[in-house]
Design a protein around this motif. Structure first.
Motif, PDB file in Angstrom:
ATOM      1  N   TYR A  45       0.882  -0.963   0.686  1.00  0.00           N
ATOM      2  CA  TYR A  45       0.314  -0.336  -0.006  1.00  0.00           C
ATOM      3  C   TYR A  45       1.167   0.968   0.029  1.00  0.00           C
ATOM      4  CZ  TYR A  45      -4.216  -2.734   1.044  1.00  0.00           C
ATOM      5  OH  TYR A  45      -5.275  -3.211   0.718  1.00  0.00           O
TER       6      TYR A  45
ATOM      7  N   LYS B 203      -1.818  -0.667  -3.861  1.00  0.00           N
ATOM      8  CA  LYS B 203      -2.660   0.116  -3.219  1.00  0.00           C
ATOM      9  C   LYS B 203      -2.358   1.063  -2.476  1.00  0.00           C
ATOM     10  CE  LYS B 203      -5.256  -4.665  -4.235  1.00  0.00           C
ATOM     11  NZ  LYS B 203      -6.726  -5.259  -4.058  1.00  0.00           N
TER      12      LYS B 203
ATOM     13  N   GLU C 160      -3.581   3.533   0.671  1.00  0.00           N
ATOM     14  CA  GLU C 160      -4.596   3.464   2.009  1.00  0.00           C
ATOM     15  C   GLU C 160      -4.713   5.185   1.916  1.00  0.00           C
ATOM     16  OE1 GLU C 160      -3.957   2.451   6.528  1.00  0.00           O
ATOM     17  OE2 GLU C 160      -3.261   1.112   5.649  1.00  0.00           O
TER      18      GLU C 160
ATOM     19  N   LYS D 207     -12.262   0.863  -6.409  1.00  0.00           N
ATOM     20  CA  LYS D 207     -12.928   0.147  -5.786  1.00  0.00           C
ATOM     21  C   LYS D 207     -12.011  -1.157  -5.526  1.00  0.00           C
ATOM     22  CE  LYS D 207     -17.803   0.138  -6.900  1.00  0.00           C
ATOM     23  NZ  LYS D 207     -18.831  -0.347  -8.009  1.00  0.00           N
TER      24      LYS D 207
ATOM     25  N   ARG E 113      -8.289   1.849  -0.372  1.00  0.00           N
ATOM     26  CA  ARG E 113      -8.421   1.936   1.079  1.00  0.00           C
ATOM     27  C   ARG E 113      -8.727   2.780   1.821  1.00  0.00           C
ATOM     28  NH1 ARG E 113      -5.741  -3.447   4.343  1.00  0.00           N
ATOM     29  NH2 ARG E 113      -4.010  -1.712   4.042  1.00  0.00           N
TER      30      ARG E 113
ATOM     31  N   THR F 284      -9.494   4.432   5.139  1.00  0.00           N
ATOM     32  CA  THR F 284      -9.086   3.649   7.095  1.00  0.00           C
ATOM     33  C   THR F 284      -9.263   5.212   7.764  1.00  0.00           C
ATOM     34  OG1 THR F 284      -6.683   4.006   6.957  1.00  0.00           O
ATOM     35  CG2 THR F 284      -7.978   1.786   6.318  1.00  0.00           C
TER      36      THR F 284
ATOM     37  N   ASN G 236     -12.045   2.355   9.600  1.00  0.00           N
ATOM     38  CA  ASN G 236     -13.388   1.730   9.467  1.00  0.00           C
ATOM     39  C   ASN G 236     -13.941   1.853  11.239  1.00  0.00           C
ATOM     40  OD1 ASN G 236     -15.708   0.884   8.399  1.00  0.00           O
ATOM     41  ND2 ASN G 236     -15.155  -0.410   7.627  1.00  0.00           N
TER      42      ASN G 236
ATOM     43  N   ARG H  15     -16.166   7.611   5.307  1.00  0.00           N
ATOM     44  CA  ARG H  15     -16.217   6.770   4.757  1.00  0.00           C
ATOM     45  C   ARG H  15     -17.210   6.470   4.093  1.00  0.00           C
ATOM     46  NH1 ARG H  15     -15.729   1.725   4.425  1.00  0.00           N
ATOM     47  NH2 ARG H  15     -14.390   0.614   3.460  1.00  0.00           N
TER      48      ARG H  15
END
Length: 114
Positions: free
Chosen positions: A4, A49, A51, A84, A88, A90, A92, A100
């Motif tokens: 990430y 990805k 974050e 999607k 991510r 965060t 959550n 979020r």
């Protein structure tokens, strides 16, 4: 966590608001274009990805969230499916769950400019 790229929204501002430069220095357009778009490009190139930590932000303007995140789709920076798979948000937890959800809603409801 090496898979990430970490972005802390609070590093941009603890009170991000507004759609564009007319609304102040910490607006959604600036965040999207100067932070999110380059990191999305880097993530796609590296296979990583992203974050995005929204922890530490004390309040969000709704136009900020729509422009920053919905604008990714609207401006053709990334598709809904890309986001999607790449993003991510965060943490959550109860304190940030509302924000979020709003971010994800803006992405889902965005339509690409034609």
């Amino acid at each position: 966590m090496d898979d990430y790229i970490m972005i802390k929204l609070s590093d941009f501002s603890k009170f991000p608001s507004g759609r564009d430069d007319n609304d102040g220095d910490f607006n959604g357009e600036k965040y999207r274009d100067s932070i999110l778009a380059p990191q999305i490009k880097a993530a796609k190139a590296s296979g990583k990805k992203i974050e995005i930590s929204i922890e530490g932000v004390l309040n969000f303007g709704s136009s900020f969230l729509e422009e920053a995140f919905g604008g990714l789709v609207r401006k053709g920076i990334a598709s809904k499916d890309d986001l999607k798979n790449l993003l991510r948000i965060t943490p959550n937890n109860d304190k940030y769950a509302r924000y979020r959800s709003v971010i994800l809603k803006h992405i889902e409801e965005a339509k690409a400019d034609t």
